[in-house]
Design a protein around this motif. Structure first.
Motif, PDB file in Angstrom:
ATOM      1  N   VAL A 105       0.832  -1.204   0.000  1.00  0.00           N
ATOM      2  CA  VAL A 105       0.000   0.000   0.000  1.00  0.00           C
ATOM      3  C   VAL A 105       0.872   1.261   0.000  1.00  0.00           C
ATOM      4  O   VAL A 105       0.561   2.252  -0.670  1.00  0.00           O
ATOM      5  CB  VAL A 105      -0.966  -0.013   1.197  1.00  0.00           C
ATOM      6  CG1 VAL A 105      -1.667   1.318   1.337  1.00  0.00           C
ATOM      7  CG2 VAL A 105      -1.996  -1.112   1.024  1.00  0.00           C
ATOM      8  N   PHE A 161     -11.257   3.562  -1.804  1.00  0.00           N
ATOM      9  CA  PHE A 161     -11.794   4.014  -0.524  1.00  0.00           C
ATOM     10  C   PHE A 161     -11.029   5.247  -0.036  1.00  0.00           C
ATOM     11  O   PHE A 161     -11.600   6.182   0.511  1.00  0.00           O
ATOM     12  CB  PHE A 161     -11.697   2.894   0.510  1.00  0.00           C
ATOM     13  CG  PHE A 161     -11.942   3.355   1.919  1.00  0.00           C
ATOM     14  CD1 PHE A 161     -13.205   3.744   2.338  1.00  0.00           C
ATOM     15  CD2 PHE A 161     -10.893   3.415   2.830  1.00  0.00           C
ATOM     16  CE1 PHE A 161     -13.417   4.181   3.618  1.00  0.00           C
ATOM     17  CE2 PHE A 161     -11.107   3.861   4.120  1.00  0.00           C
ATOM     18  CZ  PHE A 161     -12.369   4.247   4.518  1.00  0.00           C
ATOM     19  N   LEU A 162      -9.707   5.241  -0.260  1.00  0.00           N
ATOM     20  CA  LEU A 162      -8.897   6.377   0.165  1.00  0.00           C
ATOM     21  C   LEU A 162      -9.059   7.562  -0.785  1.00  0.00           C
ATOM     22  O   LEU A 162      -8.498   8.625  -0.561  1.00  0.00           O
ATOM     23  CB  LEU A 162      -7.416   5.980   0.216  1.00  0.00           C
ATOM     24  CG  LEU A 162      -7.052   4.915   1.248  1.00  0.00           C
ATOM     25  CD1 LEU A 162      -5.598   4.507   1.100  1.00  0.00           C
ATOM     26  CD2 LEU A 162      -7.305   5.425   2.657  1.00  0.00           C
ATOM     27  N   TYR A 168     -18.518   5.680   4.522  1.00  0.00           N
ATOM     28  CA  TYR A 168     -17.730   6.045   5.696  1.00  0.00           C
ATOM     29  C   TYR A 168     -18.043   7.476   6.139  1.00  0.00           C
ATOM     30  O   TYR A 168     -18.221   7.751   7.317  1.00  0.00           O
ATOM     31  CB  TYR A 168     -16.242   5.899   5.379  1.00  0.00           C
ATOM     32  CG  TYR A 168     -15.337   6.416   6.458  1.00  0.00           C
ATOM     33  CD1 TYR A 168     -15.357   5.838   7.733  1.00  0.00           C
ATOM     34  CD2 TYR A 168     -14.451   7.460   6.215  1.00  0.00           C
ATOM     35  CE1 TYR A 168     -14.528   6.302   8.738  1.00  0.00           C
ATOM     36  CE2 TYR A 168     -13.616   7.928   7.218  1.00  0.00           C
ATOM     37  CZ  TYR A 168     -13.666   7.352   8.472  1.00  0.00           C
ATOM     38  OH  TYR A 168     -12.850   7.809   9.451  1.00  0.00           O
ATOM     39  N   VAL A 184      -2.353   1.511   7.467  1.00  0.00           N
ATOM     40  CA  VAL A 184      -2.739   2.728   6.751  1.00  0.00           C
ATOM     41  C   VAL A 184      -4.255   2.876   6.767  1.00  0.00           C
ATOM     42  O   VAL A 184      -4.794   3.925   7.122  1.00  0.00           O
ATOM     43  CB  VAL A 184      -2.247   2.677   5.286  1.00  0.00           C
ATOM     44  CG1 VAL A 184      -2.781   3.866   4.504  1.00  0.00           C
ATOM     45  CG2 VAL A 184      -0.732   2.653   5.236  1.00  0.00           C
ATOM     46  N   PHE A 185      -4.954   1.782   6.405  1.00  0.00           N
ATOM     47  CA  PHE A 185      -6.411   1.836   6.342  1.00  0.00           C
ATOM     48  C   PHE A 185      -7.024   2.018   7.724  1.00  0.00           C
ATOM     49  O   PHE A 185      -7.942   2.811   7.904  1.00  0.00           O
ATOM     50  CB  PHE A 185      -6.961   0.569   5.690  1.00  0.00           C
ATOM     51  CG  PHE A 185      -6.607   0.467   4.248  1.00  0.00           C
ATOM     52  CD1 PHE A 185      -7.086   1.390   3.343  1.00  0.00           C
ATOM     53  CD2 PHE A 185      -5.786  -0.544   3.787  1.00  0.00           C
ATOM     54  CE1 PHE A 185      -6.755   1.308   2.013  1.00  0.00           C
ATOM     55  CE2 PHE A 185      -5.453  -0.638   2.451  1.00  0.00           C
ATOM     56  CZ  PHE A 185      -5.941   0.297   1.566  1.00  0.00           C
ATOM     57  N   ILE A 214      -6.848   5.528   8.835  1.00  0.00           N
ATOM     58  CA  ILE A 214      -7.790   6.423   8.160  1.00  0.00           C
ATOM     59  C   ILE A 214      -9.202   6.217   8.715  1.00  0.00           C
ATOM     60  O   ILE A 214      -9.888   7.164   9.074  1.00  0.00           O
ATOM     61  CB  ILE A 214      -7.789   6.170   6.632  1.00  0.00           C
ATOM     62  CG1 ILE A 214      -6.417   6.522   6.052  1.00  0.00           C
ATOM     63  CG2 ILE A 214      -8.876   6.976   5.949  1.00  0.00           C
ATOM     64  CD1 ILE A 214      -6.012   7.957   6.238  1.00  0.00           C
ATOM     65  N   VAL A 215      -9.614   4.932   8.793  1.00  0.00           N
ATOM     66  CA  VAL A 215     -10.982   4.645   9.231  1.00  0.00           C
ATOM     67  C   VAL A 215     -11.232   5.159  10.643  1.00  0.00           C
ATOM     68  O   VAL A 215     -12.271   5.748  10.923  1.00  0.00           O
ATOM     69  CB  VAL A 215     -11.259   3.128   9.150  1.00  0.00           C
ATOM     70  CG1 VAL A 215     -12.581   2.790   9.824  1.00  0.00           C
ATOM     71  CG2 VAL A 215     -11.285   2.670   7.701  1.00  0.00           C
ATOM     72  N   PHE A 216     -10.248   4.948  11.548  1.00  0.00           N
ATOM     73  CA  PHE A 216     -10.460   5.352  12.930  1.00  0.00           C
ATOM     74  C   PHE A 216      -9.847   6.716  13.241  1.00  0.00           C
ATOM     75  O   PHE A 216      -9.721   7.087  14.402  1.00  0.00           O
ATOM     76  CB  PHE A 216      -9.908   4.283  13.876  1.00  0.00           C
ATOM     77  CG  PHE A 216     -10.667   2.996  13.794  1.00  0.00           C
ATOM     78  CD1 PHE A 216     -11.895   2.858  14.430  1.00  0.00           C
ATOM     79  CD2 PHE A 216     -10.187   1.928  13.049  1.00  0.00           C
ATOM     80  CE1 PHE A 216     -12.607   1.680  14.333  1.00  0.00           C
ATOM     81  CE2 PHE A 216     -10.898   0.750  12.951  1.00  0.00           C
ATOM     82  CZ  PHE A 216     -12.119   0.624  13.594  1.00  0.00           C
ATOM     83  N   ALA A 217      -9.459   7.439  12.197  1.00  0.00           N
ATOM     84  CA  ALA A 217      -8.885   8.779  12.351  1.00  0.00           C
ATOM     85  C   ALA A 217      -7.804   8.801  13.426  1.00  0.00           C
ATOM     86  O   ALA A 217      -7.763   9.680  14.278  1.00  0.00           O
ATOM     87  CB  ALA A 217      -9.979   9.795  12.667  1.00  0.00           C
TER      88      ALA A 217
END
Lengths: 285, 312
Positions: free
Chosen positions: A130, A222-223, A242, B252-253, B256-259
């Motif tokens: 990633v 998604f990003l 989200y 990384v994800f 982002i998801v959980f800030a």
């Protein structure tokens, strides 16, 4: 591939006999069917906005509700499968073809070339996938082609290494030695005699690799760094879901479930395929 | 062993050098003037000229590469264009958050995975073994960021058991904030590790020293837990080391998801603001981390299993 039709039929029957394989076959079949006939199946235009009906919950008209622009989520899920396969298939086949070629060269060619190619493989593998993807996107900007390129670049080493190992093993087998002593050209040995023996293993690897690729595409989208809006990608659905997670939970569910289903389907299919194509691998598990 | 260690780290260093060079060339190969991209279209010519000189962009490419390596040796990854702070400082500020997340994920998933795998191997082909196998495959199939989103939806938004955003204050606050992201990253590893341990456990259980232990009348639970498991968890060490790249990617994800603050969030934020030095610095550090952890895993493996030393 030198496999005859009956042999291919045997493989399919073998996979279908295994319950997990059958399940994988059904899931993958459904996804492929939906992707091919997406625009006949969808009840609404996947990119068509209808502000009046925005943020609706699931109902009989909108099976999975609508998003902030009033687009039908179910239609977007179906169309998203098309995008997922559009990225996954060329990327996986491209990586397989390049990896196969480089791997066979590494396995059959001179030692220095082997070392050089192995260093090349190891270098690509040393980037966390990633992170590498993010670096490339940062440099050339997000697009469908960028995603395909990143996926291809990062999975070439996997195919290359397996192809190399297979070539090294085959190299000293008797039938190859016989060919060589009869004066067969390198092109003939590699293309006619080695290739058919390597492709099967790589095909199994490819089936197992597709879920990773689908997840990577969805993740980048998604990003906001994958396919561009309004293209209906599963990752883009999740992105919308989200940002509206408190108002519209069905968006996250609608985007997440197909990814999990696709991953499950291809994993089941891949594992079953491996057991059928190469029973030896099963024992190593 | 020492010779193997030197060779293995030599290879790691070589890979790192090639990787860094590739990345450096990649940046330079991109069409467009990096200075213009960094400063934006409204920068004055004087400012552009100054940054060009500062980044040594007016020098030939090989000289740029040498300067880059020279700075790298001194731990200098460049200067953040916007704040004027050192990139190294910014990256190392965020790194602990990411490392904490990764270690939390490994610890819970390895403990549960090893337990499940060992239990399944000790009771092969029972109902529990079947369920564990089915769960393993399903868990492996779930990409971290989808799990992260769904667990955010279920446990943070709907049930409100855990906080949805941030990294928390104080020890318990931090732990509380770690639960969901670590769960999301670790879930697919539980199944993977369980399958691995089950397979290697079954192999070990057939070996003669286990038969000997049994013949001595040692309690079955002790045979499984002490004699077999000790050897059977070896592959897990390697897998975790090599899996560092996946863990970094999943982090990384999750960030982002959980800030959550961390390396991944830093990179994404920097991409949006086109802050290239930070993006490259973060990618470089995470690549270095990955290369070192792979090398360490190989070393630990070689230390535990002498046969691996000659194989590589």
């Amino acid at each position: 591939m030198a496999k005859s039709r009956s042999e291919l039929g045997q493989i399919v029957t073998g996979v279908a006999r295994d319950p997990l394989g059958l399940m994988g076959l059904i899931i993958v079949g459904t996804i492929v069917f939906c992707a091919i006939f997406a625009y006949w199946i969808v009840p609404f235009d996947p990119v068509g906005m209808n502000i009046k009906d925005r943020l609706q919950g699931p109902s009989w008209t909108h099976l999975l509700g609508t998003d902030q622009l009033g687009r039908d989520t179910f239609s977007r899920v179906i169309a998203g499968g098309q995008v997922a396969l559009q990225v996954a298939l060329p990327a996986v086949f491209g990586a397989m073809a390049i990896g196969l070629t480089l791997g066979m060269i590494a396995g059959y060619g001179p030692k220095w070339l082997d070392n050089l190619l192995m260093l090349f493989f190891d270098t690509i593998r040393s980037f966390p996938t990633v992170m590498f993807a993010l670096a490339v996107v940062a440099l050339v900007g997000p697009s469908l082609q960028t995603v395909v390129f990143v996926v291809m670049a990062t999975s070439i080493p996997t195919y290359g290494r397996v192809a190399r190992t297979q070539t090294l093993t085959l190299r000293n087998s008797e039938f190859i030695l016989a060919e060589r002593s009869m004066g067969a050209s390198m092109k003939r040995i590699l293309g006619v005699h080695m290739l058919p023996n390597i492709v099967g293993v790589l095909a199994v690897l490819a089936a197992m690799d597709i879920p990773t690729v689908i997840a990577l595409e969805a993740g980048l989208s998604f990003l906001g760094l994958g396919v561009k809006p309004p293209t209906p990608s599963w990752g883009a659905l999740l992105k919308d879901g989200y940002s509206l997670i408190r108002q519209t939970p069905w968006l996250v569910v609608g985007g997440g479930l197909p990814i999990i289903l696709a991953t499950l389907g291809f994993t089941f299919l891949g594992e079953s395929l491996r057991d059928v194509v190469d029973p030896k691998l099963r024992k190593q598990r | 062993m020492l010779l193997y260690a030197i060779r293995r780290f030599g290879l790691a260093l070589l890979i790192l050098i090639v990787a860094v060079t590739v990345m450096f060339l990649m940046i330079r190969a991109v069409p467009g003037d990096p200075v213009q991209i960094m400063l934006g279209p409204r920068a004055t010519p004087e400012l552009q000229a100054r940054l060009t000189a500062e980044l040594a962009l007016d020098q030939p490419i090989w000289k740029q590469l040498l300067i880059f390596y020279g700075n790298l040796m001194q731990g200098d990854l460049g200067i953040d264009v916007f704040s004027g702070r050192s990139v190294t400082a910014i990256v190392f500020e965020q790194l602990p958050h990411t490392l904490a997340l990764i270690f939390a994920s490994i610890i819970w998933s390895a403990l549960l995975g090893i337990g499940l795998g060992a239990y399944a191997a000790a009771h092969p082909n029972t109902l529990i073994d079947r369920i564990a196998a089915a769960l393993s495959v399903s868990f492996v199939a779930a990409p971290a960021f989808v799990v992260a989103l769904l667990s955010l939806l279920i446990f943070a938004v709907n049930l409100q058991w855990f906080p949805a955003i941030g990294a928390g204050e104080g020890f318990w606050g931090r732990l509380d904030h770690l639960v969901l992201p670590a769960f999301a990253i670790g879930l697919s590893w539980v199944g993977y590790i369980a399958r691995l341990v089950r397979a290697s456990m079954l192999e070990v259980m057939g070996e003669s020293h286990i038969r000997t232990a049994r013949a001595f009348g040692i309690h079955e639970r002790r045979v499984v837990m002490v004699y077999a498991l000790r050897i059977a968890i070896l592959p897990v060490v390697t897998v975790i080391g090599v899996g560092m790249g996946f863990l970094l990617s999943s982090a990384v994800f999750a960030e982002i998801v959980f800030a959550r603050p961390g390396l991944g969030k830093l990179v994404i934020d920097s991409i949006t603001t086109r802050n290239y030095p930070i993006v490259m610095g973060s990618v470089l550090i995470s690549t270095g981390l990955f290369v070192v952890s792979t090398a360490l895993a190989d070393l630990i493996n070689a230390w535990l299993d002498p046969r691996a030393r000659t194989a590589a």
